[in-house]
Motif scaffolding. Structure first.
Motif, PDB file in Angstrom:
ATOM      1  N   VAL A  44       5.904  65.296  58.823  1.00 57.69           N
ATOM      2  CA  VAL A  44       6.537  65.592  57.527  1.00 57.69           C
ATOM      3  C   VAL A  44       8.029  65.266  57.616  1.00 57.69           C
ATOM      4  N   ALA A  45       8.638  65.608  58.771  1.00 59.12           N
ATOM      5  CA  ALA A  45      10.082  65.358  58.941  1.00 59.12           C
ATOM      6  C   ALA A  45      10.418  63.862  58.923  1.00 59.12           C
ATOM      7  N   THR A  46       9.460  63.011  59.255  1.00 60.93           N
ATOM      8  CA  THR A  46       9.728  61.562  59.241  1.00 60.93           C
ATOM      9  C   THR A  46       9.650  60.968  57.838  1.00 60.93           C
ATOM     10  N   GLY A  47       9.058  61.700  56.903  1.00 62.87           N
ATOM     11  CA  GLY A  47       8.892  61.175  55.542  1.00 62.87           C
ATOM     12  C   GLY A  47       7.626  60.343  55.360  1.00 62.87           C
ATOM     13  N   ILE A  48       6.848  60.171  56.439  1.00 67.31           N
ATOM     14  CA  ILE A  48       5.643  59.325  56.321  1.00 67.31           C
ATOM     15  C   ILE A  48       4.603  59.934  55.364  1.00 67.31           C
ATOM     16  N   PRO A  49       4.331  61.259  55.437  1.00 65.16           N
ATOM     17  CA  PRO A  49       3.350  61.801  54.479  1.00 65.16           C
ATOM     18  C   PRO A  49       3.778  61.576  53.022  1.00 65.16           C
ATOM     19  N   ALA A  50       5.075  61.660  52.756  1.00 59.62           N
ATOM     20  CA  ALA A  50       5.537  61.426  51.375  1.00 59.62           C
ATOM     21  C   ALA A  50       5.233  59.984  50.959  1.00 59.62           C
ATOM     22  N   ARG A  51       5.407  59.039  51.908  1.00 56.69           N
ATOM     23  CA  ARG A  51       5.072  57.637  51.599  1.00 56.69           C
ATOM     24  C   ARG A  51       3.585  57.480  51.312  1.00 56.69           C
ATOM     25  N   VAL A  52       2.779  58.228  52.067  1.00 51.42           N
ATOM     26  CA  VAL A  52       1.331  58.130  51.877  1.00 51.42           C
ATOM     27  C   VAL A  52       0.919  58.715  50.531  1.00 51.42           C
ATOM     28  N   VAL A  53       1.537  59.846  50.172  1.00 52.27           N
ATOM     29  CA  VAL A  53       1.227  60.446  48.865  1.00 52.27           C
ATOM     30  C   VAL A  53       1.608  59.459  47.755  1.00 52.27           C
ATOM     31  N   GLU A  54       2.740  58.797  47.939  1.00 61.13           N
ATOM     32  CA  GLU A  54       3.181  57.798  46.948  1.00 61.13           C
ATOM     33  C   GLU A  54       2.151  56.662  46.856  1.00 61.13           C
ATOM     34  N   ALA A  55       1.652  56.246  48.033  1.00 64.94           N
ATOM     35  CA  ALA A  55       0.663  55.152  48.049  1.00 64.94           C
ATOM     36  C   ALA A  55      -0.644  55.574  47.378  1.00 64.94           C
ATOM     37  N   LEU A  56      -0.866  56.896  47.286  1.00 67.20           N
ATOM     38  CA  LEU A  56      -2.102  57.382  46.661  1.00 67.20           C
ATOM     39  C   LEU A  56      -2.052  57.299  45.134  1.00 67.20           C
ATOM     40  N   GLY A  57      -0.855  57.116  44.605  1.00 66.17           N
ATOM     41  CA  GLY A  57      -0.741  56.970  43.145  1.00 66.17           C
ATOM     42  C   GLY A  57      -1.109  58.255  42.429  1.00 66.17           C
ATOM     43  N   GLY A  58      -2.044  58.160  41.482  1.00 67.20           N
ATOM     44  CA  GLY A  58      -2.303  59.285  40.585  1.00 67.20           C
ATOM     45  C   GLY A  58      -3.266  60.356  41.099  1.00 67.20           C
ATOM     46  N   TYR A  59      -3.758  60.268  42.308  1.00 69.99           N
ATOM     47  CA  TYR A  59      -4.742  61.263  42.765  1.00 69.99           C
ATOM     48  C   TYR A  59      -4.104  62.644  42.917  1.00 69.99           C
ATOM     49  N   SER A  60      -4.867  63.671  42.607  1.00 72.29           N
ATOM     50  CA  SER A  60      -4.416  65.034  42.864  1.00 72.29           C
ATOM     51  C   SER A  60      -4.430  65.243  44.379  1.00 72.29           C
ATOM     52  N   THR A  61      -3.249  65.447  44.967  1.00 71.01           N
ATOM     53  CA  THR A  61      -3.131  65.435  46.425  1.00 71.01           C
ATOM     54  C   THR A  61      -2.408  66.667  46.927  1.00 71.01           C
ATOM     55  N   HIS A  62      -2.925  67.253  48.000  1.00 70.85           N
ATOM     56  CA  HIS A  62      -2.243  68.358  48.662  1.00 70.85           C
ATOM     57  C   HIS A  62      -1.962  67.946  50.110  1.00 70.85           C
ATOM     58  N   VAL A  63      -0.762  68.266  50.593  1.00 67.35           N
ATOM     59  CA  VAL A  63      -0.429  67.956  51.998  1.00 67.35           C
ATOM     60  C   VAL A  63      -0.524  69.235  52.807  1.00 67.35           C
ATOM     61  N   TYR A  64      -1.359  69.225  53.842  1.00 64.88           N
ATOM     62  CA  TYR A  64      -1.557  70.375  54.731  1.00 64.88           C
ATOM     63  C   TYR A  64      -0.957  69.997  56.077  1.00 64.88           C
ATOM     64  N   SER A  65       0.084  70.733  56.524  1.00 65.91           N
ATOM     65  CA  SER A  65       0.769  70.288  57.746  1.00 65.91           C
ATOM     66  C   SER A  65       0.826  71.361  58.822  1.00 65.91           C
ATOM     67  N   ASP A  66      -0.056  72.351  58.731  1.00 66.97           N
ATOM     68  CA  ASP A  66      -0.025  73.452  59.697  1.00 66.97           C
ATOM     69  C   ASP A  66      -0.862  73.100  60.941  1.00 66.97           C
ATOM     70  N   VAL A  67      -0.447  72.054  61.635  1.00 61.35           N
ATOM     71  CA  VAL A  67      -1.183  71.585  62.825  1.00 61.35           C
ATOM     72  C   VAL A  67      -0.176  71.399  63.957  1.00 61.35           C
ATOM     73  N   GLU A  68      -0.430  72.011  65.111  1.00 62.65           N
ATOM     74  CA  GLU A  68       0.472  71.858  66.261  1.00 62.65           C
ATOM     75  C   GLU A  68      -0.087  70.788  67.215  1.00 62.65           C
TER      76      GLU A  68
END
Ligand code: NAD
Length: 388
Positions: A44-68
């Motif tokens: 998340v800190a790298t901004g990559i998930p935000a790029r991926v959400v953007e690439a998803l366009g109009g889909y209803s998307t949730h980002v879950y990042s609680d993984v160690e």
């Protein structure tokens, strides 16, 4: 039956620079509406998930990042519960092996009831789960093409796998641009993880022509490109070669299995929270030393793939070159020793006992595995001089 070989693979692989731009098209193939992206806080800190959400366009998307890193079974349980409750219809695993394995389990177990723990072992997931698209951001685990997820069992101080056809990705998207920002130490550890997969698959008792092909090509790519990827992380050619190597190594060990580097690295990682790639890299030369006599010609092939000159050498001397080449590579990319990681030698007995219980790695190992053999490997690894 002896002589019959099975090679398994995923259905669809999308790869190339900028390939993640094709994500929405890939999601559309599944008529999905509600999409979960499983990732981790570092990503998340790298901004990559935000790029991926953007690439998803109009889909209803949730980002879950609680993984160690090296996720616990409780982490996977929480993510699975979230997927089961929220009614997603497609899961994207975005990250290194930790986020990917969590996503694979959560998607597969969305349509299977009960505790994640009850699925540890081989082929225990009956129903197909949600479709999953896997996007690796490290070049190491090959999890995008394997039917495995590795979970940390903190109370038992070890790691175990879920192995199931239901864990195969439906689509893997390999975009080397996503690995450009991977820090040097993680590039080194994950690259050595891929090398371990390829070497263990090549010398495995379950190797076959297809796995040999992918394993040797992975070894060749890693020998040629890992140093550049570590020391010049912005070099996209090296990043692309490493992502391909990791994929090939995954294709190799996915069907040929791994051996005792992994058999010992799982308890090492579980007991001392050593990142998986580092654990493998620290043990690799010592397990190679133990196995060498049982597969001399194969180790000589590995030396050749690593660029070592073996012409004129005996098979034995050629095989020895694979060892020195791997030691040199590990040193050049800054892999620490067990002592530098503050692992106490008093752990040898427990590590050897746990290693011996890992039949998924004991059986494919080219040399017969005994408790005494594992103790010998670990004693040599502990005696290693400091790397720097
Ligand atoms: P990881 O997923 O634990 O990631 C390590 C760190 O790198 C994290 O902090 C993450 O945020 C960061 N990171 C990842 N990509 C990044 C990027 N592009 N830029 C910046 N930071 C980034 O590391 P890993 O080695 O990929 O995965 C390890 C896990 O995978 C272990 O649990 C291991 O047992 C498992 N594994 C699974 C398989 C399989 O086939 N399923 C095979 C090998 C290993």
């Amino acid at each position: 039956m002896p002589g019959i070989q099975v090679f398994t693979h995923i259905n669809r692989l999308v790869q190339g620079r900028g390939a993640v731009a094709q994500l929405a098209e890939e999601v559309a193939r599944f008529q999905a509406r509600k999409v979960l992206v499983v990732t981790d806080p570092g990503l998340v800190a790298t901004g990559i998930p935000a790029r991926v959400v953007e690439a998803l366009g109009g889909y209803s998307t949730h980002v879950y990042s609680d993984v160690e890193p090296d996720p616990s079974i409780q982490t996977v349980e929480r993510c699975t519960a979230f997927v089961r409750q929220q009614g997603f219809d497609l899961v994207i695993g975005l990250g290194g092996g930790s986020a990917i394995d969590t996503a694979k389990c959560a998607a597969a177990l969305a349509s299977n009831e009960g505790a994640v723990e009850s699925y540890l072992g081989i082929e225990k997931i009956p129903a197909a789960g949600l479709p999953k698209i896997i996007i690796p951001t490290t070049a190491g685990t090959g999890s995008e093409v394997t039917n495995v997820a590795v979970l940390s069992l903190k109370d038992q101080h070890t790691k175990k796998g879920i192995v199931s056809r239901q864990l195969f990705a439906d689509v893997a998207i390999l975009d080397p641009e996503l690995t450009l920002g991977l820090p040097a130490a993680i590039t080194a550890a994950t690259g050595m993880d891929a090398l371990t997969h390829a070497i263990e698959a090549y010398v495995s008792r379950f190797h076959q022509p297809l796995t040999d092909h992918f394993a040797l090509e992975a070894i060749r790519l890693i020998g040629a490109h890992l140093r550049t990827a570590v020391h010049h992380g912005e070099n996209l050619d090296a990043r692309e070669a490493m992502l391909t190597a990791s994929l090939y190594a995954g294709l190799a060990f996915g069907s040929a299995a791994t051996g005792m580097v992994h058999g010992l690295a799982m308890p090492l990682g579980g007991q001392f929270e050593v990142p998986h790639g580092v654990a493998n890299a620290m043990l690799l030369p010592y397990v190679m030393r133990f196995n060498l006599v049982a597969a001399l010609e194969r180790y000589r092939d590995i030396a050749v793939a690593l660029g070592e000159p073996v012409a004129g050498l005996s098979v034995r001397d050629g095989a020895e070159r694979s060892l020195s080449a791997v030691r040199q590579l590990a040193h050049d990319v800054g892999i620490p020793t067990l002592r530098e990681m503050n692992i106490p030698p008093s752990a040898i007995d427990a590590l050897a006992r746990d290693g011996l219980s890992n039949s998924r790695q004991v059986l494919p190992n080219p040399r017969k595995v005994t408790y005494e053999g594992l103790v010998g490997i670990l004693e040599e690894a502990f005696a290693a001089p400091a790397s720097r």
